[in-house]
Design a protein around this motif. Structure first.
Motif, PDB file in Angstrom:
ATOM      1  N   LEU A   1       8.526  38.744  60.609  1.00  0.00           N
ATOM      2  CA  LEU A   1       7.694  38.392  61.764  1.00  0.00           C
ATOM      3  C   LEU A   1       8.165  37.085  62.382  1.00  0.00           C
ATOM      4  O   LEU A   1       8.365  36.995  63.598  1.00  0.00           O
ATOM      5  CB  LEU A   1       6.225  38.271  61.342  1.00  0.00           C
ATOM      6  N   TYR A   2       8.363  36.070  61.563  1.00  0.00           N
ATOM      7  CA  TYR A   2       8.734  34.765  62.101  1.00  0.00           C
ATOM      8  C   TYR A   2      10.143  34.780  62.680  1.00  0.00           C
ATOM      9  O   TYR A   2      10.388  34.172  63.723  1.00  0.00           O
ATOM     10  CB  TYR A   2       8.556  33.682  61.040  1.00  0.00           C
ATOM     11  N   LEU A   3      11.053  35.500  62.060  1.00  0.00           N
ATOM     12  CA  LEU A   3      12.405  35.593  62.617  1.00  0.00           C
ATOM     13  C   LEU A   3      12.410  36.303  63.962  1.00  0.00           C
ATOM     14  O   LEU A   3      13.131  35.909  64.878  1.00  0.00           O
ATOM     15  CB  LEU A   3      13.338  36.300  61.625  1.00  0.00           C
ATOM     16  N   THR A   4      11.606  37.356  64.109  1.00  0.00           N
ATOM     17  CA  THR A   4      11.597  38.116  65.363  1.00  0.00           C
ATOM     18  C   THR A   4      10.745  37.478  66.460  1.00  0.00           C
ATOM     19  O   THR A   4      10.823  37.913  67.599  1.00  0.00           O
ATOM     20  CB  THR A   4      11.129  39.571  65.149  1.00  0.00           C
ATOM     21  N   THR A   5       9.965  36.465  66.117  1.00  0.00           N
ATOM     22  CA  THR A   5       9.158  35.799  67.147  1.00  0.00           C
ATOM     23  C   THR A   5       9.710  34.413  67.494  1.00  0.00           C
ATOM     24  O   THR A   5       8.999  33.587  68.063  1.00  0.00           O
ATOM     25  CB  THR A   5       7.668  35.698  66.730  1.00  0.00           C
ATOM     26  N   GLY A   6      10.974  34.198  67.161  1.00  0.00           N
ATOM     27  CA  GLY A   6      11.649  33.002  67.639  1.00  0.00           C
ATOM     28  C   GLY A   6      11.597  31.784  66.749  1.00  0.00           C
ATOM     29  O   GLY A   6      11.970  30.686  67.171  1.00  0.00           O
ATOM     30  N   TYR A   7      11.187  31.949  65.504  1.00  0.00           N
ATOM     31  CA  TYR A   7      11.155  30.819  64.582  1.00  0.00           C
ATOM     32  C   TYR A   7      12.528  30.600  63.978  1.00  0.00           C
ATOM     33  O   TYR A   7      13.239  31.554  63.672  1.00  0.00           O
ATOM     34  CB  TYR A   7      10.096  31.036  63.487  1.00  0.00           C
ATOM     35  N   THR A   8      12.877  29.348  63.792  1.00  0.00           N
ATOM     36  CA  THR A   8      14.139  28.977  63.182  1.00  0.00           C
ATOM     37  C   THR A   8      13.914  28.783  61.692  1.00  0.00           C
ATOM     38  O   THR A   8      13.068  27.973  61.292  1.00  0.00           O
ATOM     39  CB  THR A   8      14.669  27.667  63.795  1.00  0.00           C
ATOM     40  N   PRO A   9      14.657  29.502  60.857  1.00  0.00           N
ATOM     41  CA  PRO A   9      14.520  29.284  59.412  1.00  0.00           C
ATOM     42  C   PRO A   9      15.136  27.941  59.038  1.00  0.00           C
ATOM     43  O   PRO A   9      16.218  27.595  59.511  1.00  0.00           O
ATOM     44  CB  PRO A   9      15.288  30.451  58.794  1.00  0.00           C
ATOM     45  N   LEU A  10      14.448  27.193  58.214  1.00  0.00           N
ATOM     46  CA  LEU A  10      14.954  25.898  57.741  1.00  0.00           C
ATOM     47  C   LEU A  10      15.465  26.045  56.314  1.00  0.00           C
ATOM     48  O   LEU A  10      15.258  25.174  55.470  1.00  0.00           O
ATOM     49  CB  LEU A  10      13.840  24.846  57.826  1.00  0.00           C
ATOM     50  N   PHE A  11      16.113  27.183  56.070  1.00  0.00           N
ATOM     51  CA  PHE A  11      16.655  27.503  54.751  1.00  0.00           C
ATOM     52  C   PHE A  11      17.817  28.457  54.966  1.00  0.00           C
ATOM     53  O   PHE A  11      17.988  29.017  56.044  1.00  0.00           O
ATOM     54  CB  PHE A  11      15.584  28.137  53.855  1.00  0.00           C
ATOM     55  N   ASP A  12      18.592  28.639  53.937  1.00  0.00           N
ATOM     56  CA  ASP A  12      19.730  29.555  53.977  1.00  0.00           C
ATOM     57  C   ASP A  12      19.200  30.988  53.877  1.00  0.00           C
ATOM     58  O   ASP A  12      18.707  31.391  52.815  1.00  0.00           O
ATOM     59  CB  ASP A  12      20.677  29.235  52.821  1.00  0.00           C
ATOM     60  N   THR A  13      19.292  31.736  54.947  1.00  0.00           N
ATOM     61  CA  THR A  13      18.758  33.098  54.957  1.00  0.00           C
ATOM     62  C   THR A  13      19.556  34.056  54.080  1.00  0.00           C
ATOM     63  O   THR A  13      19.098  35.162  53.807  1.00  0.00           O
ATOM     64  CB  THR A  13      18.687  33.657  56.397  1.00  0.00           C
ATOM     65  N   GLU A  14      20.730  33.643  53.639  1.00  0.00           N
ATOM     66  CA  GLU A  14      21.546  34.481  52.761  1.00  0.00           C
ATOM     67  C   GLU A  14      21.217  34.251  51.283  1.00  0.00           C
ATOM     68  O   GLU A  14      21.612  35.040  50.427  1.00  0.00           O
ATOM     69  CB  GLU A  14      23.038  34.215  52.999  1.00  0.00           C
ATOM     70  N   ALA A  15      20.496  33.182  50.999  1.00  0.00           N
ATOM     71  CA  ALA A  15      20.159  32.854  49.603  1.00  0.00           C
ATOM     72  C   ALA A  15      19.018  33.745  49.117  1.00  0.00           C
ATOM     73  O   ALA A  15      18.262  34.311  49.905  1.00  0.00           O
ATOM     74  CB  ALA A  15      19.762  31.391  49.497  1.00  0.00           C
ATOM     75  N   ASP A  16      18.883  33.858  47.815  1.00  0.00           N
ATOM     76  CA  ASP A  16      17.779  34.593  47.205  1.00  0.00           C
ATOM     77  C   ASP A  16      16.485  33.856  47.544  1.00  0.00           C
ATOM     78  O   ASP A  16      16.329  32.685  47.185  1.00  0.00           O
ATOM     79  CB  ASP A  16      17.981  34.650  45.688  1.00  0.00           C
ATOM     80  N   PRO A  17      15.533  34.511  48.247  1.00  0.00           N
ATOM     81  CA  PRO A  17      14.287  33.836  48.624  1.00  0.00           C
ATOM     82  C   PRO A  17      13.539  33.243  47.436  1.00  0.00           C
ATOM     83  O   PRO A  17      12.899  32.201  47.560  1.00  0.00           O
ATOM     84  CB  PRO A  17      13.459  34.934  49.298  1.00  0.00           C
TER      85      PRO A  17
END
Length: 178
Positions: free
Chosen positions: A138-154
């Protein structure tokens, strides 16, 4: 000459209602939210939801929003609180399990952003847990910038922080005769 009645207006979906955390319509959503978080994370999450005093979610710094169906049934909601002078923090974004996949969470986020902007906030900060892929999406598709490595294990990051910068609110019009 016979007149034809215009078609009924299209429903815009659930009504947006601003309430306090103590409003009884909020309780079913928070109870289900706590139950789901408890199931996902294996510990009682209800205390976490009660961690912040209700006053942090009231004007002038915060706000609670509840979307209601026409029958008064609470279906989705969310809140924000002051994070710092220019930043609001979104909390408790939730859609009742029987009403998912209808875009309600997206609408809650947009309404909270609009309200935060109207209160002078210029940035939104939020976090979500590693076992909530729906929220992350939801946050990725509504324009939020992740402040973490999206490739890392959550699970290795928890919680997952996001931010979004808001446009400036349009200036308020002065009342006539002021």
């Amino acid at each position: 000459m016979t007149s034809v009645a215009p078609p009924p207006p299209l429903s815009a979906g659930p009504a947006v209602v601003h309430v306090t955390v103590s409003d009884p319509r909020v309780e079913p959503l928070l109870r289900e939210l706590g139950d789901e978080y408890s199931a996902r994370y294996g510990k009682d999450a209800h205390a976490e939801l009660a961690r912040y005093p209700d006053e942090e979610f009231t004007a002038p710094y915060g706000g609670v929003l509840l979307l209601l169906l026409e029958h008064g049934e609470p279906v989705a909601g969310g809140a924000f609180r002051r994070y710092d002078e220019t930043t609001a923090e979104l909390k408790r974004i939730w859609t009742h399990s029987a009403h998912r996949r209808r875009g309600l969470a997206r609408r809650v986020v947009a309404e909270l952003e609009r309200e935060a902007s109207a209160r002078g906030y210029r940035r939104i900060h939020l976090t979500t847990g590693p076992r909530q892929p729906e929220a992350r999406g939801l946050y990725l598709t509504t324009g939020y910038t992740p402040l973490f490595d999206t490739e890392a294990d959550p699970e290795s990051i928890s919680p997952l922080p996001f931010e979004k910068h808001l446009p400036a609110a349009p200036p308020q019009k002065e009342a006539a005769g002021s």
